[in-house]
Design a protein around this motif. Sequence first.
Motif, mmCIF file in Angstrom:
data_model
loop_
_atom_site.group_PDB
_atom_site.id
_atom_site.type_symbol
_atom_site.label_atom_id
_atom_site.label_comp_id
_atom_site.label_asym_id
_atom_site.label_seq_id
_atom_site.Cartn_x
_atom_site.Cartn_y
_atom_site.Cartn_z
ATOM 1 N N THR A 401 -9.288 9.603 -9.403
ATOM 2 C CA THR A 401 -8.091 10.058 -8.690
ATOM 3 C C THR A 401 -8.532 10.865 -7.484
ATOM 4 O OG1 THR A 401 -6.884 10.161 -10.760
ATOM 5 C CG2 THR A 401 -5.918 11.321 -8.892
ATOM 6 N N VAL A 402 -7.991 10.502 -6.327
ATOM 7 C CA VAL A 402 -8.356 11.188 -5.083
ATOM 8 C C VAL A 402 -7.081 11.755 -4.471
ATOM 9 C CG1 VAL A 402 -9.356 10.935 -2.779
ATOM 10 C CG2 VAL A 402 -10.290 9.611 -4.685
ATOM 11 N N TRP A 403 -7.027 13.077 -4.341
ATOM 12 C CA TRP A 403 -5.928 13.711 -3.619
ATOM 13 C C TRP A 403 -6.420 13.909 -2.183
ATOM 14 C CZ3 TRP A 403 -7.295 14.851 -8.578
ATOM 15 C CH2 TRP A 403 -6.294 14.847 -9.545
ATOM 16 N N ASN A 404 -5.642 13.464 -1.254
ATOM 17 C CA ASN A 404 -6.141 13.495 0.118
ATOM 18 C C ASN A 404 -5.017 13.872 1.071
ATOM 19 O OD1 ASN A 404 -6.758 11.420 2.750
ATOM 20 N ND2 ASN A 404 -8.386 12.754 2.028
ATOM 21 N N SER A 405 -5.356 14.711 2.038
ATOM 22 C CA SER A 405 -4.373 15.058 3.065
ATOM 23 C C SER A 405 -4.419 13.985 4.143
ATOM 24 C CB SER A 405 -4.710 16.433 3.651
ATOM 25 O OG SER A 405 -3.843 16.712 4.711
ATOM 26 N N GLY A 406 -3.679 12.915 3.923
ATOM 27 C CA GLY A 406 -3.797 11.766 4.819
ATOM 28 C C GLY A 406 -2.457 11.127 5.121
ATOM 29 N N GLN A 407 -2.529 9.933 5.670
ATOM 30 C CA GLN A 407 -1.327 9.234 6.105
ATOM 31 C C GLN A 407 -1.150 7.876 5.421
ATOM 32 O OE1 GLN A 407 -2.515 10.584 10.546
ATOM 33 N NE2 GLN A 407 -0.860 9.115 10.530
ATOM 34 N N ALA A 408 -2.236 7.340 4.862
ATOM 35 C CA ALA A 408 -2.184 5.945 4.426
ATOM 36 C C ALA A 408 -2.868 5.797 3.071
ATOM 37 C CB ALA A 408 -2.862 5.070 5.473
ATOM 38 N N PRO A 409 -2.135 6.045 1.981
ATOM 39 C CA PRO A 409 -2.795 6.059 0.668
ATOM 40 C C PRO A 409 -3.465 4.743 0.292
ATOM 41 C CG PRO A 409 -0.392 6.349 0.484
ATOM 42 C CD PRO A 409 -0.729 6.443 1.926
ATOM 43 N N HIS A 410 -2.793 3.626 0.526
ATOM 44 C CA HIS A 410 -3.394 2.351 0.109
ATOM 45 C C HIS A 410 -4.597 1.980 0.979
ATOM 46 C CE1 HIS A 410 0.428 2.044 -2.063
ATOM 47 N NE2 HIS A 410 -0.156 1.150 -2.838
ATOM 48 N N LEU A 411 -4.526 2.297 2.268
ATOM 49 C CA LEU A 411 -5.692 2.023 3.118
ATOM 50 C C LEU A 411 -6.864 2.890 2.687
ATOM 51 C CD1 LEU A 411 -4.446 1.636 6.807
ATOM 52 C CD2 LEU A 411 -5.044 -0.128 5.156
ATOM 53 N N GLU A 412 -6.581 4.149 2.369
ATOM 54 C CA GLU A 412 -7.635 5.049 1.904
ATOM 55 C C GLU A 412 -8.267 4.466 0.639
ATOM 56 O OE1 GLU A 412 -8.424 8.109 3.284
ATOM 57 O OE2 GLU A 412 -9.706 8.942 1.716
ATOM 58 N N ARG A 413 -7.419 4.001 -0.261
ATOM 59 C CA ARG A 413 -7.946 3.442 -1.511
ATOM 60 C C ARG A 413 -8.837 2.234 -1.238
ATOM 61 N NH1 ARG A 413 -4.094 0.875 -6.158
ATOM 62 N NH2 ARG A 413 -3.673 -0.595 -4.481
ATOM 63 N N ARG A 414 -8.359 1.362 -0.347
ATOM 64 C CA ARG A 414 -9.121 0.149 -0.060
ATOM 65 C C ARG A 414 -10.468 0.483 0.573
ATOM 66 N NH1 ARG A 414 -6.781 -3.514 4.372
ATOM 67 N NH2 ARG A 414 -4.868 -3.148 3.217
ATOM 68 N N LEU A 415 -10.456 1.418 1.544
ATOM 69 C CA LEU A 415 -11.695 1.759 2.232
ATOM 70 C C LEU A 415 -12.682 2.443 1.279
ATOM 71 C CD1 LEU A 415 -10.274 3.035 5.640
ATOM 72 C CD2 LEU A 415 -11.383 0.851 5.193
ATOM 73 N N LEU A 416 -12.167 3.328 0.417
ATOM 74 C CA LEU A 416 -13.054 3.981 -0.554
ATOM 75 C C LEU A 416 -13.651 2.947 -1.502
ATOM 76 C CD1 LEU A 416 -11.077 7.234 -1.522
ATOM 77 C CD2 LEU A 416 -13.144 7.082 -0.128
#
Length: 974
Positions: A401-416
Amino acid sequence: MDQRIEFVEQRKIAFELNGQATTCDIDPRVTLGDFLRHQLGKTGTHYGCEHGVCGACTVLVDGRSMRSCLQLCGQVDGRKVTTVEGLANTDGSLGILQQAFQDRHALQCGYCTPGMLTTLTEFLRTNPGPSEVEVRDAISGNICRCTGYQAIVEAALLAAARMRGEPDPVFGVVTAHSIESDSPSDSTVGARYVGKPVKRTEDPALLKGEGQFVDDIHLPGTLHCCFVRSSHAHARIKHVDKQAAEAVPGVRHVWTFAELDEAHRRPLPVLAPTHMLTEPRMWSPLASDEVCYVGEAIAVVLAESRYIAEDAANLVQIDYEVLPVASDITKIFDPDAPRAHSDVPTNLLLDMPFAFGDVDSAFARAAHVVKREIFHHRGTAHPMECRATLARLDGATGELTVWNSGQAPHLERRLLAQALGYDEAKIRVIMPDVGGAFGPKGIAYPEELVVASAALKLGVPVKWTEDRREHFLCITQERDQLWNLEMALDKDGKILGVRGSVVHDNGAYVPWGIVVPIIAVTSSLGPYVVPAFDVKLKVASTNMVPTTPVRGAGRPKAVFAMERMLDAAADQLGLARLEIRRRNFVQPDQLPYKTGLIFRDGSPMVYDSGDYPQTQEKAVELAGLDAFRARQEGAHAQQRYLGIGFANYVEGCGLGPYEGAEVTLQNDGRIHLDVGGAGAQGQGMKTIFAQIAADQLGVEMDAITVVVGDTSRLAMGIGTFASRITVNAGNAVHIACGKLAGKIRGLAAHALRVPLDQIEIVRGAARVRGQPDKALPLGQIARISYGIAGFTLPDGLDAGMTVTHYFSPRASVYANGTAFAEVEVDIGTGYVKVLRYGVAHDCGTVINPMLVEGQVIGAISHGIGNTLLERHGYDENAQPLATNFAEFLLPTALDMPSHIEMAHLVSPSPNNPLGVKGAGEGGTIPASAAIVSAIEDALSRWSIRFDETPVLPEMIFDRLHAAGAYSDAALDTP
Ligand code: FES
Ligand code: FES
C-alpha cells in the motif's frame, strides 16, 4: 567535514493544549510544530516551508499567533496553546470563522487553512470591525496557492459581521450568460444540484484540522528517509563515503544505487512515451554514476526518525568529478555545447515541424510582417504541501500500500509496478487529502520508487516527506521556452500566416515525454483564424530540473507568444489592440472549427463550441474600458501610470482516454460512488460528483459517499491533470448513475407491477407517478436486487445494484476566455500593482459555479505570480538561485486586486453528455499576456516593450532608465 550529532536529554513540560492540561516528556530540540503533529497527533497544524514564511504552521500561544516551525517545543512550557483542532464549538460544530470559510468557499485543498484560521482568530479578536485592506494585511504572511485570497478575505469580513451580530455583507457578483447552443447537453434537465453553488462536503473536516494528508498518517515501526542530493548540476560520482552516517545511533541503513534491491534499479518509465525522442533519459531511483542536475538523489538514509535521518545525511561524503554544464538554451545545440548527459551525442531530443497552409505565399503577399523573440521563464507550482509518500507491505498478502501526495493514483500504481517489477494487482495506491498539486505531482518520482523499494525489502513501513528546500531543488518545473516568431498580415491587419521556431528546455529527464512543448505549439493559434502556419519545435536536454506540466501546461507560453505578436502587430499597424483581435477571431458560425494542427490527444484540433468575439466583448464590458481611459488620463496628470491589457485564449482540455465510476445502491439505501481514478487536490471533486449523482439518482447529496484517489476498487484510471476530470470522470459518474437509475426503475416497476415509464425516483424512493404512497424505498429495492440465497431472480433482472462505467471522450473539448488586467506601475520602484482583474470565460456547462469561480480566481493568482514575482533562476553553472520563499516570491493577499470580476459564458460542449469543459487552468493561461500588455499601456509614453516574463521591478526600472524616463525633463512632464 566534522559534524557531531548531539542528543539532548528528554525533559518534562506542562502546558495547556486547546483547553486541556497537558504534561509531556519532550526532546527539547524538536520544533513545536513537529511536537504537536507527531507526538501529540494534532496534525491540523501543517508545514509548508519550515523557514517561517508561509504561515501554514501558525498556532496561537497565549492567544498570539506564532510560527510553530520556528519555535522549539520547550518554549510552550507553562503557556496556553491553541491549534486549529481547538477552534470548533464545544459540540463539534464549526465556529463562526470556520463556518464563514465554508460559506464563502475560502478553502480548496485546505492545507493553508489551519494557519489562516488561527491567524484570523487572533486578528478578529483585536479588530472586530476590519476593512478589507486590514484583513489582507493580517493574512499577508500566510501563503495560499489555491484560492487567490479573495474568498478568504470575504470569509473574514463575513465572520466579523456575524460576530458583531450584523447581517451578512454582500460581496461581488458574478454574471452568468448563456450562449445559444443546440448541443446535446442533458445536464441541467431536472437538476436539483447541478448548476447550483452547493457548499463543499469536503470542508468540515479540513476546517477542523481533521483532514488526512500523507504526513499525517503514522504507522508503528516506520522508518524515515532523508535523501543525499547532488550539489553539482553535472558530475560523475567517484566515491560515496557513508561510514559516518551509518554509525549514527538510530540509523538503520544508508543506501546508494548499489545497495538497492537488484530488481528495483530500473529507471522510471516515461509517462507518455514516443519514438520521436532521440536520446531520452529517465531517472534511476538513485543516481548510479552520473548526476545531471542539482538536487538529484544519490543516496538515502533510513532512520528511526526524520531528525536522525537528516543529521546522518549531512555526514555522507561524496567525491565528484565535475563535468561541463548544459544550461543556456540559446547555445544548447551548438556543436561544441556541453552535453547534458555524457553519453549522448546531442542535446537535441526532438526536432518537429508543425505546419499547414502555404506560409511562403502568405509572407510573399504580406503588407506587414511583425517579428519578435519571446521568452517565458521557468517556474513551478509550489503547492503548499510538498511531496510525501508512505509505503507499507502486508507480509501475509504481499499487498504493497502506497499513500502518496499525488494526482494520478492508477498511473502511479502502473509506473511503480513497472519500475519495481512487482505485480500491479498487489499494489494499492491511495491519494488521501492532497495539499495542492497543479501538475508536478502528476508523475511518479525516484523518491517514491526508493520508498516503495525499501518497504518491500525491509518489510516495515517507510516514509518520506519532502521539505520546501528539496521541493525547490527537485520537483519538476515548467515554462522555459524561447519563441522566435514572424507574423504576416494584410493591410487591414488580418493574419495571413505565422512562422518561426520554439526551443523548449526539457531539463535533464523526460518524465512526461514531450507533451508540454506539443501543447504549447498547438495552443498558440488561440481563437484566431491563422491560414498558414510553420513553426519548428526543438526540445533540449539540459542540466536543470526536468520539466513537466505546471498549471496551464504549455498554454500560458503559447498564449503569451501569440498575444504579444498581436499587440506588436496592432502597434505597428496603428490599430487598437482589441480591434486587431476582432478582425481575426474565428466566428461562431465557423464552429466546429478545424485549426489545421494535430492536438496532443493525437487527433485534429477541432474547436467544439463557444463565441470568441462575444467573450471578448463581455470582458471589455466588465473592464469598463471608457471609464478606465478617463481614470487613466486623470492619474497621468498626477504622474501615476495606469494601464489596461486584454488577452484571449483557447484551452484544449478534457483529454482522454477515459475515466471510470462505480456506483452501488447499498442495502441501507445509501449510494457508494467510487471514482478512484481521480486524485483530488482541492477542486471539490467529491462535491461535484455527488451533485451529478444525486441529480441522476433522485437522492439527497448527503446520502452519497464518494471515494476518490484510491486504486482499490476501480480497475483503471488515468488521473487529475489537464483540466480533464470533470469531462472524463464527471461524465462517467453521470452515465453510471443514469444506468443505475434505470436498474432501480426496472426493479421497482417489476415489484410494483406497473409499466417502467410510470416509475420515477424521488428523494430516496422509487414511486409510481402521481401516486406517492405507492413507493419503494431505495434500500428495499437494493435488498430485493441482491436476492435470497437459493432463489432465482425474477426474469429480466440483473443481480445487484452496482454499475461501472468508463467514459471515453470522443474528442478533446476547447474552453476559452478573455482576461483583462488593470495595473499601476510605480516608476520610482518598478513595482506593478494589479488594481483590477477580470475574466469572461466559457467552460461549458457549470456544475458548481462557486467552485468554478474558486478555481479561476486561484489560477489567476498563479498567473499574477508567474508574471510579476516568480522566477526559478539558475546561474551559468545551473545552480538554482532560489531555494526558499524569501528568494522566490509567491503572491500574497496584498499582491492580488481587491476584487476579481468574472462572467461565465456557457456554451455546452457537444463532445460529452454533460456538456462540460475544463476550468482549473484557464485563469492562469492568459494572465501574463494581459498583465504585460497592461504594463506597456501604462508606460506607453516611453514605448517600452516586454517580451519576457517575469517582469520584475528592476527590469522596469532599467527599461525606463534606458528610455530616458528619469531625465529631469521627463520627470517634469506629466
Ligand atoms: S511558516 Fe512555518 S511552515 Fe512555513
Ligand atoms: S487552500 Fe490554501 S493552499 Fe490550498
